[in-house]
Write an enzyme that holds these catalytic residues in place. Structure first.
Site, PDB file in Angstrom:
ATOM      1  N   ASP A   1       0.805  -1.228   0.000  1.00  0.00           N
ATOM      2  CA  ASP A   1       0.000   0.000   0.000  1.00  0.00           C
ATOM      3  C   ASP A   1       0.840   1.281   0.000  1.00  0.00           C
ATOM      4  O   ASP A   1       1.956   1.319   0.500  1.00  0.00           O
ATOM      5  CB  ASP A   1      -0.970   0.014   1.185  1.00  0.00           C
ATOM      6  CG  ASP A   1      -0.267  -0.221   2.535  1.00  0.00           C
ATOM      7  OD1 ASP A   1       0.697  -1.002   2.582  1.00  0.00           O
ATOM      8  OD2 ASP A   1      -0.692   0.393   3.532  1.00  0.00           O
TER       9      ASP A   1
ATOM     10  N   GLU B   1      -1.020  -2.136   4.918  1.00  0.00           N
ATOM     11  CA  GLU B   1      -0.167  -2.228   6.110  1.00  0.00           C
ATOM     12  C   GLU B   1      -0.336  -1.014   7.002  1.00  0.00           C
ATOM     13  O   GLU B   1      -0.283  -1.095   8.222  1.00  0.00           O
ATOM     14  CB  GLU B   1       1.313  -2.357   5.697  1.00  0.00           C
ATOM     15  CG  GLU B   1       2.281  -2.573   6.864  1.00  0.00           C
ATOM     16  CD  GLU B   1       2.550  -1.329   7.689  1.00  0.00           C
ATOM     17  OE1 GLU B   1       2.627  -1.444   8.926  1.00  0.00           O
ATOM     18  OE2 GLU B   1       2.658  -0.231   7.125  1.00  0.00           O
ATOM     19  N   GLU B   2      -0.524   0.169   6.357  1.00  0.00           N
ATOM     20  CA  GLU B   2      -0.573   1.421   7.118  1.00  0.00           C
ATOM     21  C   GLU B   2      -1.730   1.417   8.122  1.00  0.00           C
ATOM     22  O   GLU B   2      -1.741   2.204   9.054  1.00  0.00           O
ATOM     23  CB  GLU B   2      -0.703   2.621   6.169  1.00  0.00           C
ATOM     24  CG  GLU B   2       0.510   2.828   5.271  1.00  0.00           C
ATOM     25  CD  GLU B   2       1.739   3.355   6.010  1.00  0.00           C
ATOM     26  OE1 GLU B   2       1.596   3.801   7.157  1.00  0.00           O
ATOM     27  OE2 GLU B   2       2.837   3.307   5.418  1.00  0.00           O
TER      28      GLU B   2
ATOM     29  N   HIS C   1       6.902   9.005   4.794  1.00  0.00           N
ATOM     30  CA  HIS C   1       5.625   9.726   4.648  1.00  0.00           C
ATOM     31  C   HIS C   1       5.837  11.203   4.275  1.00  0.00           C
ATOM     32  O   HIS C   1       4.878  11.963   4.218  1.00  0.00           O
ATOM     33  CB  HIS C   1       4.737   9.610   5.905  1.00  0.00           C
ATOM     34  CG  HIS C   1       4.228   8.214   6.136  1.00  0.00           C
ATOM     35  ND1 HIS C   1       3.032   7.948   6.777  1.00  0.00           N
ATOM     36  CD2 HIS C   1       4.730   7.006   5.805  1.00  0.00           C
ATOM     37  CE1 HIS C   1       2.849   6.627   6.836  1.00  0.00           C
ATOM     38  NE2 HIS C   1       3.880   6.041   6.247  1.00  0.00           N
TER      39      HIS C   1
END
Ligand SMILES: [Zn+2]
Ligand SMILES: [Zn+2]
Length: 391
Positions: free
Chosen positions: A78, A136-137, A363
């Protein structure tokens, strides 16, 4: 052909795969394009492929020629909701979505590792499950396990990796014990009774109670838990009220509780129980009703000491002992769910290089990776599997 040559021959393919995923990032539970490419690639390797595991996940099973244990090699697919600010040829074409955590690299590295291991099926005693995890996030590992990931054949151990920009390019960290934080997201809803700020005695003020909870909760970290056991409780949101002269009826507090331990005197449930006790105590004192929920609970990533020791030696053989590092942090990682089921090991692959502009935090809108380290990630996966399955 020796392994390093084989990886070198596949390096262009490896980087091309990574750049393709980078150009077409997909958010959690929406990784359909990525999953399609992965599934087709694994099918071409003659693996048994299962799609739509936990919605968009893909699992490829490689059966060795001899019986033996089953190992998971796991990557996540992701991207995150960040607008890319890099001016690179492989820049995100999906506006507002970006592979700013490096999962594009994880997916590409594991695909190439699968290709190499599938060519060595004859030498493997046991099975490998190549797990391409969605979301996963947020969380997906639990869903994959609920759908039977750990069975048929039953899984004995798991290996995961993260490209890591805080670590210098070319370094690899494999530490023992908890290496990434257990994470509990909490939501506290408070209900009092509203009124005019000129007559606060006629109300029950949830803002004051919320403030007390925030203050009081700090003692969990500083007065209740051994300071050598890393724990943080941080409130990220406090929503209440809409005007200067009104006491609102409700307030909502949200935050995260993180810790870096598993088992021992401070078991994982305890910080949560401590927060509940404080919320209950403050609210009882203040005459405020409350609801406390933990919508997301992810266990810490726990590295089995035996597996970590072996993988550290493997890493020393790949990047040299001088490039080994120790690393742990309180960030959460869904791989913790796997490590709570079976002995597991998670390694960090350094990609931070100021000259290449690959030292931005994860990020960040300028996050990028040093593609020269991808080959090390492939070799780590391949050698970890070979060691475990006794080639
Ligand atoms: Zn991330
Ligand atoms: Zn990540």
């Amino acid at each position: 052909m020796n392994l390093k040559q084989e990886i070198a021959e596949l390096e262009d393919e490896l980087i091309e795969l990574r750049r393709d995923f980078h150009r077409h990032p997909e958010l959690g539970w929406q990784e359909t394009r990525t999953a399609g490419i992965v599934a087709e690639y694994l099918r071409d390797l003659d693996l048994e492929v299962e799609e739509e595991v936990a919605k968009t996940g893909v699992v490829g099973l490689l059966q060795g020629s001899k019986p033996g244990p089953t190992l998971i090699l796991r990557a996540d697919m992701d991207a995150v909701p960040v607008k890319e600010q890099n001016d690179v040829p492989y820049r995100s074409q999906n506006e507002g979505v970006m592979h700013a955590c490096g999962h594009d690299a994880h997916t590409a590295m594991l695909m190439v590792a699968a290709k190499i291991l599938s060519r060595r099926r004859e030498q493997l005693a046991g099975n490998i499950k190549f797990v391409f995890q969605p979301n996963e996030e947020n969380e997906a590992a639990r869903h994959m396990i609920e759908e039977g990931l750990m069975e048929d054949p039953e899984v004995d151990a798991a290996v995961g990796a993260h490209i890591w920009s805080p670590l210098a390019s070319g370094k690899i960290a494999v530490s023992e014990g908890a290496v990434m934080g257990g994470l509990c997201e909490f939501v506290i809803d408070l209900k009092g009774s509203g009124g005019h700020t000129s007559a606060p005695h006629m109300s029950r003020d949830p803002i004051l109670t919320g403030s007390s909870i925030i203050q009081k909760a700090q003692q969990i970290q500083t007065r209740e838990i051994d300071p050598m056991l890393a724990t943080t409780i941080v409130f990220g949101q406090f929503e209440a009220g809409h005007s200067t002269n009104t006491i609102p009826e409700t307030a909502r507090l949200k935050g995260t509780l993180r810790y870096l331990y598993q088992g021992g005197p401070e078991s994982e449930e305890k910080p949560r129980e401590r927060l509940r006790r404080i919320v209950d105590g403050v609210c009882t004192t203040d005459g405020i009703e409350y609801e406390l929920e933990y919508p997301v609970v992810t266990p810490p990533v726990y590295n089995d000491p035996g597996l970590a020791g072996e993988l550290k030696e493997t890493a020393a053989g790949i990047v040299g002992r001088e490039n080994l590092d120790d690393y742990s942090c309180l960030a959460g990682e869904d791989f913790g769910v796997f490590s709570s089921y079976v002995p597991a090991v998670f390694f960090f692959l350094g990609t931070g290089n100021e000259d290449k502009g690959t030292d931005f935090p994860h990020h960040h809108a300028r996050f990028d990776i040093d593609e020269d380290v991808l080959k090390y990630g492939v070799e780590m996966h391949v050698r970890a599997a070979q060691n475990y399955l006794g080639e």
